[in-house]
Motif scaffolding. Structure first.
Motif, short mmCIF file in Angstrom:
data_model
loop_
_atom_site.label_atom_id
_atom_site.label_comp_id
_atom_site.label_asym_id
_atom_site.label_seq_id
_atom_site.Cartn_x
_atom_site.Cartn_y
_atom_site.Cartn_z
N PRO A 118 -18.06 -13.84 38.64
CA PRO A 118 -17.71 -14.89 37.68
C PRO A 118 -17.75 -16.28 38.31
O PRO A 118 -17.50 -16.45 39.51
N ASN A 119 -18.07 -17.28 37.49
CA ASN A 119 -18.23 -18.65 37.97
C ASN A 119 -16.97 -19.23 38.59
O ASN A 119 -17.03 -20.11 39.44
N ASP A 120 -15.79 -18.75 38.15
CA ASP A 120 -14.54 -19.35 38.63
C ASP A 120 -13.97 -18.65 39.86
O ASP A 120 -12.85 -18.94 40.29
N VAL A 121 -14.75 -17.75 40.44
CA VAL A 121 -14.27 -17.00 41.61
C VAL A 121 -14.62 -17.75 42.90
O VAL A 121 -15.78 -18.04 43.16
N ALA A 122 -13.59 -18.06 43.68
CA ALA A 122 -13.81 -18.76 44.94
C ALA A 122 -13.83 -17.80 46.12
O ALA A 122 -14.31 -18.14 47.19
N VAL A 123 -13.30 -16.60 45.94
CA VAL A 123 -13.33 -15.60 47.01
C VAL A 123 -13.45 -14.21 46.39
O VAL A 123 -12.77 -13.89 45.43
N ILE A 124 -14.35 -13.42 46.94
CA ILE A 124 -14.54 -12.05 46.46
C ILE A 124 -13.54 -11.18 47.20
O ILE A 124 -13.84 -10.61 48.26
N ASP A 125 -12.33 -11.09 46.67
CA ASP A 125 -11.26 -10.36 47.34
C ASP A 125 -11.45 -8.85 47.12
O ASP A 125 -12.32 -8.42 46.36
N PRO A 126 -10.65 -8.02 47.81
CA PRO A 126 -10.84 -6.56 47.68
C PRO A 126 -10.77 -6.05 46.25
O PRO A 126 -11.51 -5.13 45.88
N GLU A 127 -9.90 -6.63 45.43
CA GLU A 127 -9.79 -6.17 44.05
C GLU A 127 -11.08 -6.42 43.27
O GLU A 127 -11.59 -5.53 42.57
N LEU A 128 -11.61 -7.62 43.38
CA LEU A 128 -12.86 -7.93 42.68
C LEU A 128 -14.02 -7.14 43.28
O LEU A 128 -14.89 -6.65 42.55
N LYS A 129 -14.03 -7.03 44.59
CA LYS A 129 -15.13 -6.31 45.24
C LYS A 129 -15.19 -4.87 44.77
O LYS A 129 -16.27 -4.33 44.50
N GLN A 130 -14.03 -4.23 44.65
CA GLN A 130 -13.99 -2.85 44.18
C GLN A 130 -14.54 -2.74 42.76
O GLN A 130 -15.22 -1.77 42.41
#
Length: 295
Positions: A118-130
């Motif tokens: 998503p455009n508003d994501v500044a860091v691909i954290d473990p939750e998003l990565k999963q």
């Protein structure tokens, strides 16, 4: 390369830093990326646009950015497995501010326009990565060594048609994660046109397959930078030796180095394992490579 083991390393590293996407959100995506990608005092004004590039398989949605004045050497920037997104546009823009005409590409255009992150994501954290990794892996499987080459030829053709591009100067390529190998494949396919290749935590550069990227080195004339993550090296310590020997044997100038303290994926500023100090050092090495080989 990006897989379940490197994902576990990334999660542990991210949690050890005590950070969350909310921390980045407090200052906003643009500000967060800007802080992580410092602007040079000599940065040039640039022109940027979303463009569609014709390829043998359709139209690739890309981001094209270049200095506002003059003609410049072109660079193709291939993103990592998570594809086109704000962090790579920011990286492309930063490179353009250093004097290059940069095309940041969507390698998944055949099956997906736009982006996974998503455009508003500044860091691909473990939750998003999963959440997005299965889709990213599915998209990656739609690509092949052949699509890399046919796409790369189309991207070079597009760049050579742009007024901002100096066609009398050679083209550079940059690849991250799975696209690190793309720099090898395109440089081997277009040795007279590709003058520099930079692979950052590239996966699968040395394999036992007949189409392993390292076997293409004798066909390459471009100068190279191969920046290896420390945990990738721990898993395959022989790869760097094979690469160095192959470059030396072919008479190709190359810097093959393991970056101390880094994990796979350390270069993009939205990575959970972003290592700013080492990413900046790798960026400087890439600029030196381009200055030397794309003049």
């Amino acid at each position: 390369m990006c897989d379940d083991l490197t994902n576990k390393d990334a999660e542990a590293y991210f949690l050890s830093r005590g950070m969350s996407r909310r921390d980045f959100g407090k200052v906003g995506l643009g500000a967060a990326l800007a802080m992580m990608l410092p602007l040079s005092a000599t940065a040039q004004d640039v022109v940027e646009a979303n463009v569609m590039v014709e390829t043998p398989d359709g139209e690739a949605d890309c981001y094209f950015v270049h200095p506002a004045k003059g003609r410049h050497a072109a660079v193709i920037m291939w993103p990592d497995i998570f594809g086109m997104r704000p962090a790579f546009r920011q990286m492309g823009k930063r490179l353009a501010q250093s004097g290059y005409a940069v095309l940041v590409v969507n390698p998944y255009y055949r099956t997906m326009k736009g982006q996974l992150v998503p455009n508003d994501v500044a860091v691909i954290d473990p939750e998003l990565k999963q959440k997005i990794f299965p889709k990213a892996r599915e998209q990656a499987r739609t690509l092949s060594p052949q699509t890399c080459v046919t796409d790369g030829r189309a991207f070079v053709k597009f760049l050579d048609q742009q007024p901002a591009v100096a066609t009398d100067r050679q083209v550079g390529t940059m690849g991250y994660c799975m696209t690190g190998s793309y720099t090898f494949r395109l440089a081997a396919d277009m040795p007279e046109r590709i003058g520099a290749g930079a692979s950052f935590h590239g996966g699968g550069l040395v394999t036992d397959k007949p189409d392993s990227p390292h076997l293409l080195i004798p066909e390459i004339k471009a100068g190279f930078l191969v920046a290896i993550a420390e945990n990738d090296d721990e898993r395959d310590p022989k790869a760097k030796i094979v690469l160095r020997e192959a470059f030396d044997s072919a008479g190709v100038t190359a810097d093959v180095e393991v970056y101390e303290g880094t994990l796979h994926g350390w270069c993009p500023p939205d990575s959970a394992v972003y290592n700013q100090a080492q990413a900046e050092r790798a960026w400087r090495e890439a600029l030196t490579l381009f200055e030397r080989n794309l003049a």
